[in-house]
Design a protein around this motif. Structure first.
Motif, mmCIF file in Angstrom:
data_model
loop_
_atom_site.group_PDB
_atom_site.id
_atom_site.type_symbol
_atom_site.label_atom_id
_atom_site.label_comp_id
_atom_site.label_asym_id
_atom_site.label_seq_id
_atom_site.Cartn_x
_atom_site.Cartn_y
_atom_site.Cartn_z
ATOM 1 N N UNK A 179 45.560 36.537 -28.765
ATOM 2 C CA UNK A 179 44.537 35.489 -28.147
ATOM 3 C C UNK A 179 45.291 34.083 -28.038
ATOM 4 N N UNK A 180 46.255 33.855 -29.208
ATOM 5 C CA UNK A 180 46.920 32.821 -29.319
ATOM 6 C C UNK A 180 47.943 32.590 -28.107
ATOM 7 N N UNK A 181 48.325 33.682 -27.625
ATOM 8 C CA UNK A 181 49.530 33.890 -26.289
ATOM 9 C C UNK A 181 48.423 32.915 -25.111
ATOM 10 N N UNK A 182 47.318 32.804 -25.251
ATOM 11 C CA UNK A 182 46.437 32.390 -24.095
ATOM 12 C C UNK A 182 46.598 30.752 -23.989
ATOM 13 N N UNK A 183 46.883 30.480 -25.149
ATOM 14 C CA UNK A 183 47.172 28.813 -25.290
ATOM 15 C C UNK A 183 47.749 28.382 -24.256
ATOM 16 N N UNK A 184 48.896 28.938 -23.648
ATOM 17 C CA UNK A 184 49.404 28.316 -22.502
ATOM 18 C C UNK A 184 48.733 28.119 -21.324
ATOM 19 N N UNK A 185 47.745 29.281 -21.098
ATOM 20 C CA UNK A 185 46.906 29.210 -20.121
ATOM 21 C C UNK A 185 45.891 27.945 -20.331
ATOM 22 N N UNK A 186 45.608 27.852 -21.330
ATOM 23 C CA UNK A 186 44.448 26.484 -21.671
ATOM 24 C C UNK A 186 45.265 25.427 -21.281
ATOM 25 N N UNK A 187 46.607 25.166 -21.830
ATOM 26 C CA UNK A 187 47.279 24.012 -21.616
ATOM 27 C C UNK A 187 47.374 23.709 -19.900
ATOM 28 N N UNK A 188 47.720 24.914 -19.247
ATOM 29 C CA UNK A 188 47.876 24.834 -18.067
ATOM 30 C C UNK A 188 46.515 24.263 -17.143
ATOM 31 N N UNK A 189 45.626 25.038 -17.543
ATOM 32 C CA UNK A 189 44.292 24.628 -16.915
ATOM 33 C C UNK A 189 43.840 23.298 -17.206
#
Length: 490
Positions: A179-189
């Motif tokens: 789930x921590x790997x999704x952090x880049x998707x959060x930052x991108x969004x």
């Protein structure tokens, strides 16, 4: 002096002091280690994980109480006598085969037996077991449970609890890492929303075809009229590869924010998911009463020739596949709803969260099922290692090799898929319900809301006692949006 054993009256004091010192040192080391972990979690403001640690301490205390009961009442239990006919029914092993293979002994068991015999512990255990057998033999009966069997049961309960807590911690650890790997998707969004030129950070003036959106293409396009059957089949296989893609994350994130946090476009959805995972860990790591009931049932049906533990291994396996397929299908349903309602949309695609997509309209059921899956898998693996250490790999309880290998493969498969696929799916998909969890608020905001609620209740009680009215000042009792924003900025 007890027959076959030495009491404390005739045991060297240095032996008693040495054994007590070792036990106390180990106990204090474990207690201080848990205390240190608790201080670190408190310092880092990880209250959910701290509560999970408290839950682990409760489980350890329960194990200690069970151990105390078994130790105190073992003499009384061993003197409960039953008939030989009743004692020969529903056996895990065939007595005739056991007599023909008495030389089959556990390696670890023989080692510990030879070690403890020098201190009289092994002789004392055998002497007590023999005494209870002689007591019942005088009545023409046999003991309900021998001292030796009670001792082995004692060890199994301890091993089961430790393995369950360990496996749950590993599952949460590996799932959280993904789930921590999704952090880049959060930052991108968040960056894309910030760069939008319009006043509404969630939309743009650009029109796009719904079928061209990645979220729709990956989940719905190409299924055609056979959506019902192919949709479930697609969901089944999707849980094994790319269970959550970037388009899934950004679309579900936007749907959650537009439904529950429309006034806070900068809401950190990824941080909310991590807080949710930590809060749910407290519930998963515990052993509920119905899980102990499962243990009793499985011990009951462990009968020679039934190969119970081979068939039981498929229960968490099938349940895990069902849960993963359902979670994937919920994402497909959200895509299907948008594709049916719209041909083209302005800006980003927004899904509508709803409890209707979940079993019995309750997203909470998914967490209960994951709890059962993890416990059942822990039970299977704990039972295997306990039998191996206690009785040996060739024990009749262990079963045949062709049944053992599939059990181990299934257990490892469940642990891997649950950690890297099912748990991350659960964390994000269950946010697509009609309501949000309290983890949406930071810890200090949660404490503030609880404080306001208590103050409101106290003031209302005082006013009711004074003038009998419960409708005065309600609007002033609860925090406003401005007050919550002030709290969040602290």
């Amino acid at each position: 002096m007890a027959e076959g054993g030495t009491t404390l009256e005739y045991t060297p004091t240095w032996v008693v002091a040495l054994v007590c010192s070792v036990i106390v040192i180990i106990s204090l080391a474990v207690e201080r280690f848990l205390h240190y972990i608790g201080k670190v979690l408190k310092k880092n403001n990880q209250k959910p994980l701290f509560e999970a640690l408290q839950k682990i301490k409760e489980e350890l205390m329960l194990l200690g109480f069970i151990s105390l009961l078994l130790t105190v009442f073992q003499g009384m239990i061993a003197k409960i006598c039953i008939s030989e006919e009743l004692a020969s029914k529903w056996l895990p092993c065939d007595k005739k085969a056991h007599k023909a293979a008495t030389k089959s002994t556990a390696h670890f068991e023989s080692f510990f037996s030879s070690f403890t015999s020098h201190h009289g512990a092994g002789r004392r255990l055998l002497a007590e077991s023999s005494a209870s057998s002689d007591y019942c033999a005088g009545k023409g009966k046999v003991p309900l449970l021998s001292i030796t069997a009670l001792h082995h049961l004692h060890i199994f309960i301890f091993v089961l609890a430790v393995v369950h807590v360990t496996f749950c911690a590993l599952t949460i650890l590996f799932g959280g890492a993904k789930i921590r790997k999704w952090k880049q998707w959060e930052d991108s969004a968040s960056k894309e929303e910030h760069n939008l030129a319009t006043g509404n950070p969630f939309s743009s003036t650009k029109y796009i075809q719904v079928q061209d959106h990645d979220f729709i293409k990956n989940r719905f396009q190409g299924l055609g009229k056979s959506y019902v059957l192919m949709g479930w089949l697609h969901s089944f296989f999707k849980q094994f590869y790319g269970s959550v893609t970037k388009s899934d994350y950004t679309t579900l994130r936007l749907g959650f924010i537009m439904t529950h946090c429309r006034g806070n476009p900068k809401f950190n959805f990824h941080k909310y998911l991590m807080r949710t995972l930590e809060a749910d860990f407290k519930k998963v790591v515990g052993i509920s009463w119905y899980l102990w009931l499962f243990v009793v049932i499985f011990l009951l049906i462990n009968i020679d020739g039934w190969h119970t533990y081979f068939w039981i291994a498929f229960f968490p396996f099938i349940l895990l596949l069902a849960v993963g397929t359902k979670l994937e299908h919920i994402i497909s349903q959200l895509a299907h709803e948008v594709a049916e309602k719209h041909i083209a949309i302005e800006g980003d695609l927004v899904v509508q969260p709803s409890d209707d997509h979940f079993w019995f309209n309750r997203p909470r059921i998914v967490l209960i099922l994951i709890h059962i899956i993890l416990f059942q898998n822990s039970f299977e693996l704990a039972f295997f290692f306990w039998i191996w250490v206690q009785y040996g790999f060739d024990s009749c309880i262990m079963g045949r090799v062709r049944f053992i290998i599939p059990r181990l493969v299934i257990g490892c498969f469940i642990q891997f898929i649950c950690s890297y696929s099912t748990l991350p799916l659960y964390v994000i998909v269950t946010q697509m319900g009609s309501s949000f969890k309290k983890a949406i608020f930071d810890e200090h905001i949660q404490d503030g809301l609880v404080g306001w609620a208590r103050m409101a209740k106290k003031k209302n009680t005082n006013k009711n006692a004074a003038d009998g009215s419960s409708k005065v000042g309600h609007k002033e009792e609860y925090p406003s949006v401005i007050q919550l924003q002030k709290l969040s900025n602290k």
